[in-house]
Design an enzyme around this catalytic site. Structure first.
Site, PDB file in Angstrom:
ATOM      1  CE1 TYR A   1      -3.553   2.700   0.839  1.00  0.00           C
ATOM      2  CE2 TYR A   1      -1.929   3.444   2.434  1.00  0.00           C
ATOM      3  CZ  TYR A   1      -3.086   3.663   1.716  1.00  0.00           C
ATOM      4  OH  TYR A   1      -3.766   4.835   1.866  1.00  0.00           O
TER       5      TYR A   1
ATOM      6  CG  ASP B   1      -6.738   9.651   3.487  1.00  0.00           C
ATOM      7  OD1 ASP B   1      -6.405  10.685   4.093  1.00  0.00           O
ATOM      8  OD2 ASP B   1      -5.928   8.976   2.823  1.00  0.00           O
TER       9      ASP B   1
END
Length: 125
Positions: free
Chosen positions: A15, A39
């Site tokens: 990631y 996020d």
């Protein structure tokens, strides 16, 4: 049964690497189909593959680098700190979030929450 610690660590490392130099589809492939992304924390929660693709699509084509600092894994979840530096023109933007991820038994991310505040946690140079 939760994914193994080794599998979760591999996904976290992938990631962080892919956020810097991958395609949105590669990042989205790390997520379960019905996963959520928040996020930064406090913003709209994105749910499902299309929303996740759209979110990470904003990073494609940027000159970016990442550094993974610390990872803690327990009971199918991970928290980790990393640094993301993006360059746009002659400016560099640095963010150092702490992310929390929940994983399914196959090692897919089912939920991700990124802890950082754009008003105070982003530096520009």
């Amino acid at each position: 049964m939760a994914a193994s610690t080794d599998t979760i660590r591999e996904v976290v490392e992938a990631y962080v690497r892919l956020v810097a130099d991958g395609k949105a589809t590669e990042v989205a492939d790390l997520y379960a189909d019905d996963a959520t992304v928040e996020d930064p924390v406090g913003t709209e929660v994105r749910r499902g593959r299309e929303a996740i693709l759209e979110f990470y699509g904003g990073l494609e084509g940027l000159e970016a680098s990442t550094t993974l600092h610390q990872v803690k894994i327990a009971a199918g979840e991970a928290v980790f700190s990393f640094e993301l530096i993006t360059k746009v023109g002659d400016k560099s933007y640095t963010v150092s979030p702490i992310d929390h991820m929940v994983f399914d038994e196959d090692g897919k991310i089912t939920a991700m929450r990124a802890f950082w505040d754009p008003a105070t946690d982003m530096s520009v140079s």
